[in-house]
Design a protein around this motif. Structure first.
Motif, PDB file in Angstrom:
ATOM      1  N   VAL B 456       0.841  -1.203   0.000  1.00 40.38           N
ATOM      2  CA  VAL B 456       0.000   0.000   0.000  1.00 40.38           C
ATOM      3  C   VAL B 456       0.877   1.255   0.000  1.00 40.38           C
ATOM      4  O   VAL B 456       0.555   2.265  -0.621  1.00 40.38           O
ATOM      5  N   PHE B 457       2.007   1.161   0.678  1.00 42.62           N
ATOM      6  CA  PHE B 457       2.967   2.260   0.713  1.00 42.62           C
ATOM      7  C   PHE B 457       3.307   2.715  -0.708  1.00 42.62           C
ATOM      8  O   PHE B 457       3.416   3.908  -0.987  1.00 42.62           O
ATOM      9  N   LEU B 458       3.445   1.739  -1.617  1.00 45.96           N
ATOM     10  CA  LEU B 458       3.828   2.068  -2.999  1.00 45.96           C
ATOM     11  C   LEU B 458       2.689   2.636  -3.841  1.00 45.96           C
ATOM     12  O   LEU B 458       2.872   2.964  -5.003  1.00 45.96           O
ATOM     13  N   SER B 459       1.498   2.728  -3.247  1.00 45.03           N
ATOM     14  CA  SER B 459       0.404   3.370  -3.985  1.00 45.03           C
ATOM     15  C   SER B 459       0.381   4.860  -3.683  1.00 45.03           C
ATOM     16  O   SER B 459      -0.430   5.596  -4.217  1.00 45.03           O
ATOM     17  N   SER B 460       1.300   5.303  -2.810  1.00 43.82           N
ATOM     18  CA  SER B 460       1.370   6.720  -2.410  1.00 43.82           C
ATOM     19  C   SER B 460       0.015   7.240  -1.951  1.00 43.82           C
ATOM     20  O   SER B 460      -0.381   8.350  -2.275  1.00 43.82           O
ATOM     21  N   THR B 461      -0.697   6.389  -1.226  1.00 43.90           N
ATOM     22  CA  THR B 461      -2.026   6.777  -0.772  1.00 43.90           C
ATOM     23  C   THR B 461      -1.957   7.680   0.437  1.00 43.90           C
ATOM     24  O   THR B 461      -1.146   7.470   1.336  1.00 43.90           O
ATOM     25  N   ASN B 462      -2.792   8.682   0.427  1.00 43.36           N
ATOM     26  CA  ASN B 462      -2.856   9.586   1.560  1.00 43.36           C
ATOM     27  C   ASN B 462      -4.259  10.146   1.687  1.00 43.36           C
ATOM     28  O   ASN B 462      -4.895  10.481   0.711  1.00 43.36           O
ATOM     29  N   HIS B 463      -4.742  10.179   2.912  1.00 41.18           N
ATOM     30  CA  HIS B 463      -5.984  10.903   3.189  1.00 41.18           C
ATOM     31  C   HIS B 463      -5.691  11.814   4.364  1.00 41.18           C
ATOM     32  O   HIS B 463      -4.995  11.407   5.288  1.00 41.18           O
ATOM     33  N   GLU B 464      -6.211  13.013   4.332  1.00 42.55           N
ATOM     34  CA  GLU B 464      -6.151  13.887   5.500  1.00 42.55           C
ATOM     35  C   GLU B 464      -6.655  13.058   6.690  1.00 42.55           C
ATOM     36  O   GLU B 464      -7.704  12.447   6.636  1.00 42.55           O
ATOM     37  N   GLU B 465      -5.855  13.010   7.765  1.00 42.88           N
ATOM     38  CA  GLU B 465      -6.191  12.089   8.846  1.00 42.88           C
ATOM     39  C   GLU B 465      -7.459  12.476   9.608  1.00 42.88           C
ATOM     40  O   GLU B 465      -8.289  11.634   9.915  1.00 42.88           O
ATOM     41  N   ASP B 466      -7.563  13.770   9.910  1.00 46.71           N
ATOM     42  CA  ASP B 466      -8.682  14.219  10.727  1.00 46.71           C
ATOM     43  C   ASP B 466      -9.889  14.526   9.840  1.00 46.71           C
ATOM     44  O   ASP B 466     -10.152  15.664   9.494  1.00 46.71           O
ATOM     45  N   GLN B 467     -10.616  13.480   9.439  1.00 47.98           N
ATOM     46  CA  GLN B 467     -11.840  13.666   8.652  1.00 47.98           C
ATOM     47  C   GLN B 467     -12.766  12.492   8.937  1.00 47.98           C
ATOM     48  O   GLN B 467     -12.328  11.442   9.394  1.00 47.98           O
ATOM     49  N   PRO B 468     -14.067  12.661   8.685  1.00 47.27           N
ATOM     50  CA  PRO B 468     -14.989  11.546   8.938  1.00 47.27           C
ATOM     51  C   PRO B 468     -14.598  10.347   8.083  1.00 47.27           C
ATOM     52  O   PRO B 468     -14.137  10.519   6.956  1.00 47.27           O
ATOM     53  N   CYS B 469     -14.791   9.143   8.620  1.00 46.15           N
ATOM     54  CA  CYS B 469     -14.412   7.930   7.880  1.00 46.15           C
ATOM     55  C   CYS B 469     -15.276   7.815   6.620  1.00 46.15           C
ATOM     56  O   CYS B 469     -16.491   7.970   6.671  1.00 46.15           O
ATOM     57  N   HIS B 470     -14.634   7.538   5.477  1.00 48.44           N
ATOM     58  CA  HIS B 470     -15.408   7.489   4.237  1.00 48.44           C
ATOM     59  C   HIS B 470     -15.885   6.080   3.909  1.00 48.44           C
ATOM     60  O   HIS B 470     -16.358   5.813   2.811  1.00 48.44           O
ATOM     61  N   LEU B 471     -15.742   5.168   4.876  1.00 48.07           N
ATOM     62  CA  LEU B 471     -16.279   3.819   4.704  1.00 48.07           C
ATOM     63  C   LEU B 471     -17.341   3.672   5.773  1.00 48.07           C
ATOM     64  O   LEU B 471     -17.033   3.538   6.955  1.00 48.07           O
TER      65      LEU B 471
END
Ligand SMILES: Cc1cc2nc3c(=O)[nH]c(=O)nc-3n(C[C@H](O)[C@H](O)[C@H](O)COP(=O)(O)OP(=O)(O)OC[C@H]3O[C@@H](n4cnc5c(N)ncnc54)[C@H](O)[C@@H]3O)c2cc1C
Ligand code: SF4
Lengths: 248, 550
Positions: B456-471
């Protein structure tokens, strides 16, 4: 007063950096590029100073390839008034960058030059200091708070021992640290407006700056991989393993 | 709340091949007919291409129609397919090369190109912008905006700067309404708004349920000695059993890179199956590992595909909007190719809009011309020909079904006088965990196979941490009280990004944990959760993977 803000196009901070196979640098093909995060903070600060009524114009400048205009457009969408693109495909080292900014500062006569404390690609942390020295302006680096009052700026700096408060006469050079502010999100209508804001292109030669490459990169390598650990069952095994490694 | 709004003639949701082709075609036709047209495209990825993941072998049909001069214009279709190998893998060590005449026809690839679809989309976006389209990456279409009469009025972009607990942060910026005469939904497979449209307008009432697969993909830089630019390799068989559909691909791209991946149909039945581990161990077969040894993995990602084919295509028009590309489900499952059909259906939507403007006002109207255009296009012809391919594999298993597919495609040209249906949705196929055996997956070797987190690290995924869960869970007790005892909570193993975990809380009780920041937006959880309890919603704009040349 005018504020001049420097922004640099760098590999986005989320991207996992890949070193080129021949060690000549890192891969930038097909890699997401963005505005250097510290520069974004510098732009935000300039806008806040303007919005507080302490400046009339925010000019953003970038030195780099044609594609770096994207980053200027982002800064314009955030609210900067106009942009200057110093177009070059050469690698620009801090001294050249500082000289270019000096030439622009002479031309534009800003009261304040705001830069990021460093660019996250080469981590040099030199341009603001060199610009201060070249132009004989006071400098306040690693700012975490900036207050403008008349012809003076009060700057709180983050230093190892804590916080240091400086008062500098304007014109001055200030470099932004992480905690200075949280940059705003750009609004859709402002992205459209940004396309129509003035963006002027000049070359390094036109500014009369000589390109210097004082530092040569010999090699780029990825950090050594951490070796996987082993799980030992008992103290004896641990002692044996440490002995084997020559650690005890 | 009063929202700010902006008005356009056409708003397009999603800058994938479908959305961008629609945008380009709209501008071309507007120029031809000398009309002013305001078109915008919004894209949830941080830039165009950041969320695009495809194989990809591109059939240039739609590209030839959209930009006959694409070569001169510099479209990144640089690698013609030069070789086309199909292997039937019989085990970890072995594989048989399938003689060319035995390969079902849709899998032949002469005249096609090995591409990075992400880069093709970046190029399409440049063309569109050059013609005056406004493209807004980093903005999600989070909700549909309706008129009082129920027609679609546009979309609402997601709020930015909302904290995890729903409160507004200092940086809060409310979403905006983007209003349009027609909104084109081009979100790709399992679109989050597309799903709502299907319900609001009952678009799939005459269609079979959609069927899906999950594709997990990696890009490697390999030893130049082993690289054969333009070589295309497909595999069937191992490591999947005869009841689980799926297969692998390995395409030799430019610059000593290969793109490889494994697609597994989401109607699999064994809840112990780990999609990630199947993909990893597949690479160990020498037919694949021969290319990878000594190479370096540079990126990783995953995305669902829809493979229901013709039988699952919904109605494409509704008052105020159109569905195109994989949001509707135009992937050709026999070929696992959907880029050309996505592009073409985007173009058909553009034609529909421009021709309807000539005939009168289109604002919030239903343009049923779209359905007619699809039915008389080569997309329909192609999907019709291969309509029995998927259901055959489903009915008879991959070996017998594969034989049928060969007969159907090579001898009868897809013209057999019947159509098979597969009416069980993919979320309803799991068997109880106690009735199935857990596969024994090898430990990652750190050379060819890897663990999930470093991937997953190699997908360069990032979400702003402090936000409502999108799942979002409709019922937060289902994972532990229902899915865990029945299916050993399969989310732990179908999610390719390690988002779902069952952990112990302080009291030692089982707890369902959602690591939303890791999500690569593949949409599998939304599809496969047996209780249909998980809904994928849009996170803050710009969040998600940052794919380069996927
Ligand atoms: C592993 C794999 C291999 C494949 N191989 C091939 C192949 O070799 N050849 C081939 O032709 N096809 C292949 N396909 C299929 C092909 O990739 C798809 O058919 C194609 O991508 C569909 O295009 P699209 O434009 O409909 O959707 P997508 O490509 O999915 O694009 C949708 C875009 O919309 C954005 N979006 C979605 N929802 C929102 C929202 N609410 N708000 C804002 N933006 C949004 C997404 O971020 C994305 O950028 C493959 C697919 C996979 C997964
Ligand atoms: S959480 Fe869902 S959408 Fe996100 S990566 Fe996992 S399965 Fe895919």
């Amino acid at each position: 007063m005018k504020i001049l803000v420097g922004v640099k196009r760098v590999v986005d901070f989320n991207v996992r950096i890949q070193v080129k196979a021949d060690g000549s640098g890192v891969t930038t093909d097909g890699v997401k590029m963005s505005m250097n995060p510290f520069d974004e903070i510098a732009v935000e600060e300039a806008l806040r100073i303007k919005e507080a009524g302490n400046a009339e114009e925010v000019i953003v400048v970038t030195i780099g390839p044609k594609a770096a205009q994207e980053q200027l457009r982002t800064a314009l969408a955030m609210g900067a008034d106009r942009a200057i693109h110093v177009e070059t495909d050469d690698e620009i080292q801090p001294l050249t960058a500082a000289r270019i900014l000096q030439a622009l500062a002479e031309k534009e006569a800003p009261k304040l030059v705001l830069l990021g404390k460093q660019a996250i690609d080469d981590d040099n942390n030199q341009t603001a200091q060199m610009l201060g020295a070249l132009s004989h302006w006071p400098q306040a680096t690693f700012a975490s708070e900036v207050e403008i009052e008349g012809d003076k700026a009060t700057v709180i700096r983050e230093v190892d021992a804590g916080l240091e408060t400086l008062s500098v006469d304007l014109p001055a050079v200030i470099s932004a640290d992480l905690r200075l502010n949280e940059p705003r999100y750009v609004k859709l209508p402002d992205i459209m407006k940004a396309k129509r804001k003035p963006l002027e292109t000049v070359t390094v030669e036109e500014l009369g700056v000589e390109h210097v490459a004082a530092v040569k990169v010999l090699k780029t390598a990825a950090p050594a991989k951490r070796e996987a650990g082993i799980i030992v069952e008992s103290v004896d095994e641990l002692v044996a393993a440490l002995k084997e490694k020559g650690l005890i | 709340m009063e929202r700010e709004s902006m008005e356009f003639d056409v708003v397009i949701v999603g800058a994938g091949p479908a959305g961008l082709s629609a945008a380009c075609k709209l501008m071309q036709l507007a120029q031809e007919t000398e009309q002013e047209l305001m078109v915008c495209v919004i894209e949830k990825g941080s830039e165009v291409g950041a969320h695009i993941l495809s194989g990809a072998v591109l059939e240039p049909t739609a590209m030839n129609e959209l930009f006959p001069d694409w070569k001169e214009k510099g479209a990144p279709l640089n690698v013609p397919v030069k070789g086309d190998d199909v292997y039937y893998l019989t085990g970890e060590e072995k594989g048989i090369k399938t003689p060319n005449f035995l390969v079902p026809k849709p899998m032949h690839n002469e005249g096609n190109y090995v591409v990075s679809m992400g880069n093709v989309c970046r190029w399409l976006a440049e063309q569109a912008e050059g013609m005056g389209v406004e493209i807004f990456p980093g903005f999600t279409a989070s909700k549909i905006v309706y008129n009082d009469d129920g027609s679609v009025k546009g979309v609402l972009t997601g709020d930015m700067g909302v904290a995890e607990d729903g409160s507004k942060k200092d940086s809060y910026m409310p979403g905006m309404e983007l209003l349009a005469k027609q909104t084109i939904f081009a979100e790709g497979c399992r679109g989050h708004l597309g799903k709502q449209l299907m319900e609001s307008f009952n678009l799939n009432k005459d269609a079979d349920p959609q069927h899906y697969g999950l594709g997990i993909k990696e890009v490697w830089t390999i030893d130049p000695e082993k690289h054969q630019e333009g070589l295309v390799v497909h595999t069937a068989g191992w490591p999947l059993d005869n009841h689980t559909e799926g297969g692998g691909f390995l395409y030799h791209m430019e610059n000593n890179q290969v793109s490889l991946g494994f697609i597994i149909a989401l109607n699999y039945t064994n809840p112990h199956l780990s999609l990630f581990d199947e993909m990893q161990r597949w690479k160990l077969n020498p037919k694949i590992s021969q290319f990878l040894e000594g190479g370096e993995r540079v990126s990783y990602g995953a995305r669902a595909v829809n493979k229901g084919g013709m039988q699952s295509v919904p109605k494409l028009s509704f008052p105020g909007g159109l569905l195109v590309g994989c949001d509707a489900g135009f992937l050709n499952g026999a070929k696992i190719k959907g880029n050309h059909t996505a592009m073409k259906t985007g173009m058909l939507a553009a034609e529909t809009i421009i021709e309807s403007i000539k005939a009168g006002d289109i604002a919030n109207k239903e343009l049923s011309l779209m359905g007619d255009k699809y039915k008389s296009s080569w997309v329909f012809y192609e999907l019709h020909k291969t309509r029995n391919f998927g259901p055959a594999l489903h009915k008879f298993g991959t070996l017998m079904g594969g034989s049928f597919a060969w007969l159907d495609q090579n001898i009868f040209g897809g013209k057999m006088p019947f159509t098979w249906h597969n009416t069980t949705p993919d979320h309803a196929t799991l068997k109880p965990a106690v009735d199935c055996t857990a596969p024994n997956y090898p430990k990652p070797d750190g050379k060819i196979t890897f663990d999930k987190l470093s991937s997953v690290f190699l997908s360069s995924t990032n979400h702003e941490e402090d936000q409502p869960c999108h799942l979002q869970l409709a019922d937060s007790s289902i994972p532990i009280n229902q899915n865990l005892p029945l299916y050993d909570e399969p989310a732990q193993r179908y999610c390719p990004a390690g988002v779902y975990e069952v952990v112990k809380d302080e009291q030692g009780n089982d707890k369902f944990q959602i690591n939303g920041q890791n999500c690569v937006h593949c949409k599998t959880c939304d599809i496969k959760d047996p209780a249909q309890n998980i809904t994928w919603v849009t996170p803050e704009g710009g969040g998600g993977p940052n794919y380069g040349n996927m």
